[in-house]
Design a protein around this motif. Structure first.
Motif, PDB file in Angstrom:
ATOM      1  N   VAL A 385       0.862  -1.178   0.000  1.00 37.97           N
ATOM      2  CA  VAL A 385       0.000   0.000   0.000  1.00 37.97           C
ATOM      3  C   VAL A 385       0.900   1.229   0.000  1.00 37.97           C
ATOM      4  N   VAL A 386       0.608   2.179  -0.861  1.00 35.69           N
ATOM      5  CA  VAL A 386       1.418   3.388  -0.986  1.00 35.69           C
ATOM      6  C   VAL A 386       0.946   4.397   0.048  1.00 35.69           C
ATOM      7  N   GLY A 387       1.843   4.793   0.942  1.00 32.59           N
ATOM      8  CA  GLY A 387       1.498   5.719   2.007  1.00 32.59           C
ATOM      9  C   GLY A 387       1.951   7.136   1.730  1.00 32.59           C
ATOM     10  N   ALA A 388       2.166   7.893   2.786  1.00 32.86           N
ATOM     11  CA  ALA A 388       2.543   9.298   2.674  1.00 32.86           C
ATOM     12  C   ALA A 388       3.949   9.435   2.096  1.00 32.86           C
ATOM     13  N   GLU A 389       4.180  10.542   1.432  1.00 35.48           N
ATOM     14  CA  GLU A 389       5.489  10.804   0.847  1.00 35.48           C
ATOM     15  C   GLU A 389       6.386  11.539   1.843  1.00 35.48           C
ATOM     16  N   ALA A 390       7.602  11.012   2.024  1.00 39.57           N
ATOM     17  CA  ALA A 390       8.585  11.686   2.856  1.00 39.57           C
ATOM     18  C   ALA A 390       9.240  12.831   2.092  1.00 39.57           C
ATOM     19  N   ASP A 391       9.344  12.675   0.799  1.00 39.73           N
ATOM     20  CA  ASP A 391       9.738  13.720  -0.149  1.00 39.73           C
ATOM     21  C   ASP A 391       8.998  13.427  -1.438  1.00 39.73           C
ATOM     22  N   ARG A 392       8.959  14.395  -2.330  1.00 40.48           N
ATOM     23  CA  ARG A 392       8.226  14.220  -3.580  1.00 40.48           C
ATOM     24  C   ARG A 392       8.734  12.991  -4.324  1.00 40.48           C
ATOM     25  N   GLY A 393       7.823  12.056  -4.603  1.00 40.31           N
ATOM     26  CA  GLY A 393       8.202  10.855  -5.319  1.00 40.31           C
ATOM     27  C   GLY A 393       8.848   9.785  -4.469  1.00 40.31           C
ATOM     28  N   VAL A 394       8.870   9.986  -3.148  1.00 43.78           N
ATOM     29  CA  VAL A 394       9.491   9.010  -2.232  1.00 43.78           C
ATOM     30  C   VAL A 394       8.473   8.657  -1.150  1.00 43.78           C
ATOM     31  N   PRO A 395       7.527   7.752  -1.458  1.00 45.12           N
ATOM     32  CA  PRO A 395       6.484   7.426  -0.489  1.00 45.12           C
ATOM     33  C   PRO A 395       6.873   6.286   0.440  1.00 45.12           C
ATOM     34  N   TRP A 396       6.262   6.289   1.609  1.00 48.70           N
ATOM     35  CA  TRP A 396       6.363   5.124   2.480  1.00 48.70           C
ATOM     36  C   TRP A 396       5.531   4.001   1.884  1.00 48.70           C
ATOM     37  N   LEU A 397       6.058   2.782   1.960  1.00 50.98           N
ATOM     38  CA  LEU A 397       5.363   1.607   1.464  1.00 50.98           C
ATOM     39  C   LEU A 397       5.079   0.677   2.629  1.00 50.98           C
ATOM     40  N   HIS A 398       3.844   0.212   2.679  1.00 53.23           N
ATOM     41  CA  HIS A 398       3.410  -0.687   3.746  1.00 53.23           C
ATOM     42  C   HIS A 398       3.122  -2.048   3.120  1.00 53.23           C
ATOM     43  N   PRO A 399       4.090  -2.979   3.202  1.00 49.85           N
ATOM     44  CA  PRO A 399       3.948  -4.273   2.519  1.00 49.85           C
ATOM     45  C   PRO A 399       2.678  -5.002   2.925  1.00 49.85           C
ATOM     46  N   THR A 400       2.094  -5.670   1.955  1.00 48.33           N
ATOM     47  CA  THR A 400       0.880  -6.437   2.198  1.00 48.33           C
ATOM     48  C   THR A 400       1.240  -7.894   2.432  1.00 48.33           C
ATOM     49  N   GLY A 401       0.375  -8.580   3.139  1.00 49.04           N
ATOM     50  CA  GLY A 401       0.502 -10.020   3.268  1.00 49.04           C
ATOM     51  C   GLY A 401       1.104 -10.514   4.560  1.00 49.04           C
ATOM     52  N   ARG A 402       1.852  -9.642   5.289  1.00 50.96           N
ATOM     53  CA  ARG A 402       2.415 -10.106   6.561  1.00 50.96           C
ATOM     54  C   ARG A 402       2.615  -8.906   7.475  1.00 50.96           C
ATOM     55  N   GLU A 403       1.939  -8.908   8.598  1.00 51.69           N
ATOM     56  CA  GLU A 403       1.905  -7.729   9.452  1.00 51.69           C
ATOM     57  C   GLU A 403       3.255  -7.393  10.074  1.00 51.69           C
ATOM     58  N   THR A 404       4.154  -8.356  10.172  1.00 51.05           N
ATOM     59  CA  THR A 404       5.412  -8.110  10.879  1.00 51.05           C
ATOM     60  C   THR A 404       6.463  -7.412  10.017  1.00 51.05           C
ATOM     61  N   ARG A 405       6.199  -7.213   8.763  1.00 55.46           N
ATOM     62  CA  ARG A 405       7.193  -6.576   7.911  1.00 55.46           C
ATOM     63  C   ARG A 405       7.359  -5.112   8.288  1.00 55.46           C
ATOM     64  N   PRO A 406       8.592  -4.584   8.183  1.00 59.64           N
ATOM     65  CA  PRO A 406       8.764  -3.147   8.402  1.00 59.64           C
ATOM     66  C   PRO A 406       8.231  -2.343   7.232  1.00 59.64           C
ATOM     67  N   ALA A 407       7.921  -1.071   7.484  1.00 57.27           N
ATOM     68  CA  ALA A 407       7.593  -0.150   6.401  1.00 57.27           C
ATOM     69  C   ALA A 407       8.875   0.163   5.637  1.00 57.27           C
ATOM     70  N   LEU A 408       8.732   0.411   4.346  1.00 54.98           N
ATOM     71  CA  LEU A 408       9.886   0.651   3.483  1.00 54.98           C
ATOM     72  C   LEU A 408       9.809   2.034   2.855  1.00 54.98           C
ATOM     73  N   LEU A 409      10.960   2.676   2.747  1.00 57.14           N
ATOM     74  CA  LEU A 409      11.081   3.912   1.986  1.00 57.14           C
ATOM     75  C   LEU A 409      12.174   3.659   0.947  1.00 57.14           C
TER      76      LEU A 409
END
Length: 428
Positions: A385-409
């Motif tokens: 799932v594409v989340g908020a952008e930390a900078d233009r074109g650099v969004p936080w990503l919230h991986p689907t399918g397993r709750e224990t995964r870290p968020a990715l930038l």
């Protein structure tokens, strides 16, 4: 309802960049990493972005992978395709932009496609067919030192002509400034004369809007996130209010780490746990960001010599036990890089990412397209799932399918303000 727009991106950070642009324009956007697996179910959405890792592989492999995704997207009901590459047109004389664009256009029955890497908000502009980075020609920018795809020729028509047997021509800025009808007429004339690729000048976002309107009838268009944003805005307008908001909803801030806890629109929040920065890009922007981050958090340089990976893993385990943010990097300026070791360094950083996730990292920030691809694959992330952008074109990503995964930038090497890595790792 089937998605109205599909995208094949040639690297993972490019996929996140264009997904953010789609989402910002009002399209509900799904982002997938790697070729979709059999049985992949796409949620109700307006756009689907499939991020591949094809920028630097042999051209034949890039064509095969991209065509397979095109067929899969067509099977999902997508009728219009966007091929996304870097705004610095990263490629060699053997490809992969030309061969992939040729294959996608031919499969769609398109006589002509648009080529527009301009992204003015990131300082990438095209004038008289020449690509500029800020106020410098591409060939005078740090991209001339790129270890995999050194860009020493700023003439887009000339660069692309070396990659394809098909005709390449320019739609100059004077035509673009006359508006969509003038550009569409130019495109039709070029198609009638046998041109396959129309390189379009653009120095402002208004120019990109003009090109998008003029090319709205084409089944395949190509470019960076700038034209993607313009094409998505047109699609969102056509959908109207029924199109809804994005997955998650469009928006987010560029001023902080991206947390929107308690937001009524359901934006995912960043998980608890320490933050880990992994930097593999050697771009000038990343080097500046790494230098600033070293002033704010413990940092360890990963090398390809000796027991570099074992040392990095030991350092990570020691420091992550009592620090809320750390950085491991292989980024280095010309003359200080581990020559010929790019692939092994990427693999090592991916192994560090996997260990960081096991140790409970809540956020992993990655700098560099190739490094991001290696990290995502190591973590087994297939969608987000594409989340908020930390900078233009650099969004936080919230991986689907397993709750224990870290968020990715996932940050393209050239993207972001100098303090991006610092802000992204601050405690929410």
């Amino acid at each position: 309802m089937s998605p109205v727009l599909g995208c094949v991106a040639d690297d993972y950070t490019g996929g996140t960049d264009v997904a953010a642009a789609f989402r910002r324009s009002g399209l509900r956007t799904v982002l997938l990493f790697g070729p979709p697996r059999a049985g992949t179910v796409v949620p109700d959405s307006d756009a689907v972005v499939v991020a591949l890792k094809t920028r630097s592989v042999p051209a034949g492999e890039a064509v095969t992978a991209s065509r397979a995704v095109q067929d899969w997207l067509t099977g999902q009901g997508v009728r219009r395709l966007y091929f996304k590459y870097c705004s610095t047109f990263d490629s060699t004389d053997h490809g992969n932009i030309g061969p992939v664009a040729d294959a996608l256009a031919e499969a769609a029955g398109a006589r002509l496609t648009v080529v527009c890497p301009a992204s003015p908000e990131h300082g990438r502009t095209a004038y008289q067919g020449h690509l500029f980075v800020g106020d410098r020609l591409l060939s005078d920018s740090p991209m001339r030192h790129h270890p995999l795809t050194p860009m020493t020729d700023p003439d887009l028509v000339r660069v692309l002509a070396r990659q394809t047997p098909n005709e390449v021509a320019l739609v100059p800025l004077q035509t673009v400034e006359r508006g969509p009808d003038a550009v569409r007429s130019a495109l039709e004339e070029l198609a009638a004369s046998g041109v396959r690729h129309a390189v379009t000048d653009a120095v402002t976002d208004d120019h990109l809007d003009t090109v998008a309107r003029a090319a709205a009838h084409l089944p395949v268009i190509t470019g960076a996130a700038g034209l993607a944003r313009a094409a998505a805005a047109l699609a969102a307008t056509a959908l109207g209010p029924a199109g809804g908001t994005a997955l998650g909803p469009a928006g987010g801030t560029a001023g902080g780490p991206g947390r929107t806890s308690g937001a009524p629109d359901g934006m995912p929040v960043l998980p608890a746990g320490p933050a880990v920065v992994l930097a593999g890009s050697c771009s000038a922007a990343t080097l500046e960001q790494v230098a600033m981050a070293r002033e704010h958090m413990p940092a360890h340089r990963l090398t390809a010599h000796g027991d570099g990976l074992a040392e990095a893993l030991g350092w990570l385990e020691t420091h992550l036990a009592h620090e809320d943010r750390v950085m491991i990097y292989s980024s280095a300026p010309p003359g200080q890089r581990d020559s010929g070791a790019a692939a092994s360094l990427e693999a090592a950083l991916a192994a560090v990412a996997a260990r960081a996730a096991e140790l409970g990292a809540g956020r992993i920030v990655v700098a560099g397209g190739e490094t991001s691809g290696a990290v995502v694959n190591a973590l087994g992330v297939s969608g987000a799932v594409v989340g908020a952008e930390a900078d233009r074109g650099v969004p936080w990503l919230h991986p689907t399918g397993r709750e224990t995964r870290p968020a990715l930038l996932l940050k393209s090497g050239n993207f972001g303000r100098p303090d991006l890595l610092v802000r992204a790792t601050e405690t929410p």
